[in-house]
Motif scaffolding. Structure first.
Motif, PDB file in Angstrom:
ATOM      1  N   THR A 199       0.827  -1.210   0.000  1.00 14.63           N
ATOM      2  CA  THR A 199       0.000   0.000   0.000  1.00 14.63           C
ATOM      3  C   THR A 199       0.857   1.254   0.000  1.00 14.63           C
ATOM      4  N   GLU A 200       1.927   1.266   0.833  1.00 16.10           N
ATOM      5  CA  GLU A 200       2.792   2.435   0.896  1.00 16.10           C
ATOM      6  C   GLU A 200       3.514   2.663  -0.424  1.00 16.10           C
ATOM      7  N   GLU A 201       3.988   1.560  -1.044  1.00 14.68           N
ATOM      8  CA  GLU A 201       4.679   1.692  -2.323  1.00 14.68           C
ATOM      9  C   GLU A 201       3.742   2.179  -3.417  1.00 14.68           C
ATOM     10  N   THR A 202       2.511   1.646  -3.410  1.00 12.25           N
ATOM     11  CA  THR A 202       1.536   2.070  -4.422  1.00 12.25           C
ATOM     12  C   THR A 202       1.237   3.559  -4.300  1.00 12.25           C
ATOM     13  N   ASP A 203       1.044   4.039  -3.062  1.00 14.78           N
ATOM     14  CA  ASP A 203       0.774   5.464  -2.865  1.00 14.78           C
ATOM     15  C   ASP A 203       1.942   6.316  -3.332  1.00 14.78           C
ATOM     16  N   ALA A 204       3.169   5.863  -3.008  1.00 10.84           N
ATOM     17  CA  ALA A 204       4.344   6.639  -3.404  1.00 10.84           C
ATOM     18  C   ALA A 204       4.502   6.677  -4.921  1.00 10.84           C
ATOM     19  N   VAL A 205       4.286   5.520  -5.589  1.00 14.99           N
ATOM     20  CA  VAL A 205       4.422   5.469  -7.040  1.00 14.99           C
ATOM     21  C   VAL A 205       3.373   6.343  -7.708  1.00 14.99           C
ATOM     22  N   GLU A 206       2.119   6.250  -7.267  1.00 10.43           N
ATOM     23  CA  GLU A 206       1.057   7.014  -7.916  1.00 10.43           C
ATOM     24  C   GLU A 206       1.215   8.512  -7.679  1.00 10.43           C
ATOM     25  N   ALA A 207       1.751   8.884  -6.505  1.00  9.59           N
ATOM     26  CA  ALA A 207       2.041  10.310  -6.283  1.00  9.59           C
ATOM     27  C   ALA A 207       3.156  10.775  -7.203  1.00  9.59           C
ATOM     28  N   HIS A 208       4.131   9.907  -7.429  1.00  9.32           N
ATOM     29  CA  HIS A 208       5.241  10.268  -8.313  1.00  9.32           C
ATOM     30  C   HIS A 208       4.788  10.387  -9.762  1.00  9.32           C
ATOM     31  N   LEU A 209       3.840   9.553 -10.179  1.00  9.58           N
ATOM     32  CA  LEU A 209       3.383   9.571 -11.568  1.00  9.58           C
ATOM     33  C   LEU A 209       2.686  10.877 -11.921  1.00  9.58           C
ATOM     34  N   THR A 210       2.138  11.562 -10.941  1.00  9.83           N
ATOM     35  CA  THR A 210       1.487  12.849 -11.220  1.00  9.83           C
ATOM     36  C   THR A 210       2.496  13.968 -11.424  1.00  9.83           C
ATOM     37  N   GLU A 211       3.776  13.715 -11.092  1.00  9.73           N
ATOM     38  CA  GLU A 211       4.793  14.751 -11.184  1.00  9.73           C
ATOM     39  C   GLU A 211       5.858  14.447 -12.230  1.00  9.73           C
ATOM     40  N   CYS A 212       5.977  13.158 -12.653  1.00  7.10           N
ATOM     41  CA  CYS A 212       7.058  12.754 -13.554  1.00  7.10           C
ATOM     42  C   CYS A 212       6.449  12.211 -14.836  1.00  7.10           C
ATOM     43  N   ALA A 213       6.541  12.966 -15.926  1.00  2.65           N
ATOM     44  CA  ALA A 213       5.952  12.553 -17.198  1.00  2.65           C
ATOM     45  C   ALA A 213       6.619  11.302 -17.771  1.00  2.65           C
ATOM     46  N   PRO A 214       7.960  11.157 -17.774  1.00  6.64           N
ATOM     47  CA  PRO A 214       8.569   9.930 -18.315  1.00  6.64           C
ATOM     48  C   PRO A 214       8.110   8.666 -17.595  1.00  6.64           C
ATOM     49  N   CYS A 215       8.044   8.737 -16.263  1.00  3.51           N
ATOM     50  CA  CYS A 215       7.575   7.561 -15.515  1.00  3.51           C
ATOM     51  C   CYS A 215       6.102   7.278 -15.798  1.00  3.51           C
ATOM     52  N   ALA A 216       5.296   8.317 -15.991  1.00  2.00           N
ATOM     53  CA  ALA A 216       3.876   8.119 -16.304  1.00  2.00           C
ATOM     54  C   ALA A 216       3.709   7.419 -17.641  1.00  2.00           C
ATOM     55  N   ASP A 217       4.528   7.812 -18.650  1.00  2.00           N
ATOM     56  CA  ASP A 217       4.462   7.134 -19.949  1.00  2.00           C
ATOM     57  C   ASP A 217       4.896   5.686 -19.834  1.00  2.00           C
ATOM     58  N   GLU A 218       5.951   5.433 -19.081  1.00  2.00           N
ATOM     59  CA  GLU A 218       6.418   4.062 -18.896  1.00  2.00           C
ATOM     60  C   GLU A 218       5.381   3.218 -18.162  1.00  2.00           C
ATOM     61  N   ALA A 219       4.723   3.801 -17.161  1.00  2.00           N
ATOM     62  CA  ALA A 219       3.690   3.071 -16.419  1.00  2.00           C
ATOM     63  C   ALA A 219       2.520   2.718 -17.325  1.00  2.00           C
ATOM     64  N   LEU A 220       2.151   3.627 -18.247  1.00  2.00           N
ATOM     65  CA  LEU A 220       1.046   3.355 -19.171  1.00  2.00           C
ATOM     66  C   LEU A 220       1.401   2.197 -20.097  1.00  2.00           C
ATOM     67  N   ARG A 221       2.642   2.176 -20.593  1.00  2.00           N
ATOM     68  CA  ARG A 221       3.055   1.078 -21.461  1.00  2.00           C
ATOM     69  C   ARG A 221       3.066  -0.259 -20.716  1.00  2.00           C
ATOM     70  N   LEU A 222       3.521  -0.225 -19.484  1.00  2.00           N
ATOM     71  CA  LEU A 222       3.543  -1.461 -18.705  1.00  2.00           C
ATOM     72  C   LEU A 222       2.139  -1.970 -18.415  1.00  2.00           C
ATOM     73  N   ARG A 223       1.207  -1.053 -18.110  1.00  2.00           N
ATOM     74  CA  ARG A 223      -0.172  -1.478 -17.865  1.00  2.00           C
ATOM     75  C   ARG A 223      -0.794  -2.078 -19.124  1.00  2.00           C
TER      76      ARG A 223
END
Length: 466
Positions: free
Chosen positions: A119-143
């Motif tokens: 739960t803590e990791e998920t919250d940290a990752v999702e908070a980071h995705l709102t601030e980091c565009a490269p990680c958000a694009d990578e997360a979309l591809r992985l999903r």
């Protein structure tokens, strides 16, 4: 307050935290003098404790953390002898906890896409995705990639799955006692019907089913239930079982024992030994398994054993094909009653069933001719001599061509004496032979002698029975 005891509000008095309160081991840091010295631990500081950061993820250490200076030692009391108090050992300074770094969060993207983070990791990752565009694009591809691993499929199993699994298993490790090829269709159709019945509740077992067949020039029917259909199959399978020396499922008197499928079915329906409920499934299933085991161990010569159907007889290998055909047809009746799709047999098994019907057609046509229901033969035909023939072309899976002797079962059908040609779909022809489609309704391509075509279509429908 006693003399020599430090005042509680004296700011010059050093404060040493209790080992129990701070969570330290009670023996850690205890010297030879017995005076407690706090052991080094992460986050242990003198003075009032700061905010609890144990639940936060560890962060990279700050470049040069400041170490608080140790407090002045307590002055000795004037009334007590001076004692040496060891200076407290300064603890290691723990880094100040902060949010995980970009590198750490990027490494968690794969686990996050698979929903494998805490739960803590998920919250940290999702908070980071709102601030980091490269990680958000990578997360979309992985999903998207994870979505390809879980394609949407029907919960219904492929009806041919069992056959493919068995074929693959037997290809890798053949059975020591294989099922004969002429008994394989019955084995497959009984297993498919058993799989259909597996999840039936009481309501489905009592669902109304109408059995249909063809008598002389008209269609007949009988109303029963799903359980009644299984009882009917078990009663007719007993014809094969008794020919192999197995026990009757229901005790019959001599007249009933000599009767055909209809007589045996009526006797089982009347008997109280197998009430027409879901309890009839287990004895039918056990009987079908016993038949397969028996013919598999019996050897090659057993295939020509005669099985009496009352008014006629079939060899054992043809009787097993007949039982496979009826098992498939009545499984379709049951599936229709409960509004469930049901596929035809495999192409190889369907071809064997059609071949059996085509071989029986000349005898069925001769029987109708004796009853005055078919046109008389054209000329005198002796056994083995060529006579008029009709070409039966079956299209689709399991199809082929058959020449049907028209004037006598003993005549030799010859292409040189072909007077008519009929084309039918394989499943349509089987429904005609089962009495589910009338000769007038059969979608047939016809060419040649219309009278011969009509005689053959009605003879095919007369193969049906209860």
């Amino acid at each position: 307050m006693e003399q020599g005891e430090p005042a509680p509000d004296d700011e010059s008095t050093p404060r040493i935290p209790s080992p129990r309160a701070a969570g330290d081991d009670l023996t850690a840091g205890r010297g030879n003098s017995g005076t407690f010295v706090p052991a080094p631990r992460e986050g242990n500081r003198f003075g009032p404790p700061g905010p609890d950061r144990r639940a936060e993820p560890a962060a990279e250490p700050d470049p040069e953390p400041e170490t608080p200076p140790p407090p002045d030692p307590e002055p000795p009391s004037s009334s007590e002898p001076e004692a040496s108090v060891p200076e407290p050992v300064p603890p290691e300074t723990a880094p100040v906890a902060g949010p995980p770094s970009h590198t750490v969060l990027k490494s968690l993207l794969g686990a996050w896409a698979l929903a494998a983070c805490s739960t803590e990791e998920t919250d940290a990752v999702e908070a980071h995705l709102t601030e980091c565009a490269p990680c958000a694009d990578e997360a979309l591809r992985l999903r998207d990639a994870v979505g390809l691993l879980h394609t949407e499929r029907s919960l219904d199993l492929d009806p041919m799955l069992r056959a493919r699994v068995l074929e693959n298993c037997l290809g890798r490790r053949p059975a020591r006692i294989p099922v004969p090829a002429w008994a394989a269709p019955y084995d497959a159709e009984a297993a498919r019907l058993d799989a259909l019945l597996n999840d039936f509740g009481d309501a489905e077992w009592h669902a109304p089913v109408r059995l249909k067949w063809f008598e002389e020039e008209r269609r007949a029917s009988r109303r029963t239930t799903v359980a009644g259909v299984i009882g009917h199959l078990m009663a007719v399978d007993a014809l094969v079982a008794t020919a192999l020396g197995l026990d009757e499922p229901v005790p019959l008197d001599p007249e009933e024992a000599a009767g055909g499928p209809t007589t045996r079915t009526e006797a089982l329906w009347r008997a109280g030994r197998f009430p027409l409920t879901r309890t009839v499934r287990e004895p039918w299933r056990e009987q079908s398994h016993t038949l397969i085991r028996t013919v598999s161990f019996a050897g090659r010569g057993v295939s020509e054993l005669a099985v009496s159907y009352g008014e006629f007889a079939l060899s054992l290998q043809d009787a097993m094909l007949d039982r496979a055909f009826e098992c498939w047809i009545h499984a379709g009746d049951i599936a229709e009653a409960v509004d469930y799709p049901y596929d035809p047999p495999s192409g190889a098994h369907l071809h064997r069933m059609i071949d059996l019907a085509a071989r029986i057609l000349p005898a069925a046509l001769a029987g109708r001719r004796r009853a005055g229901l078919a046109s008389p033969p054209r000329g005198l035909v002796t056994a083995g001599s060529p006579g008029r023939s009709l070409r039966l072309e079956i299209e689709g899976v399991g199809g082929g061509d058959w020449l049907i002797a028209l004037d006598s079962p003993a005549a030799l059908p010859s292409p040189d004496h072909e007077v008519a040609h009929v084309a039918l779909d394989g499943v349509e022809f089987c429904k005609l032979a089962a009495g589910h489609v009338s000769p007038q309704e059969a979608a047939a391509g016809q060419l040649g002698d219309r009278e011969a075509i009509s005689d053959v279509l009605f003879a095919a429908a007369s193969l049906s029975r209860l």
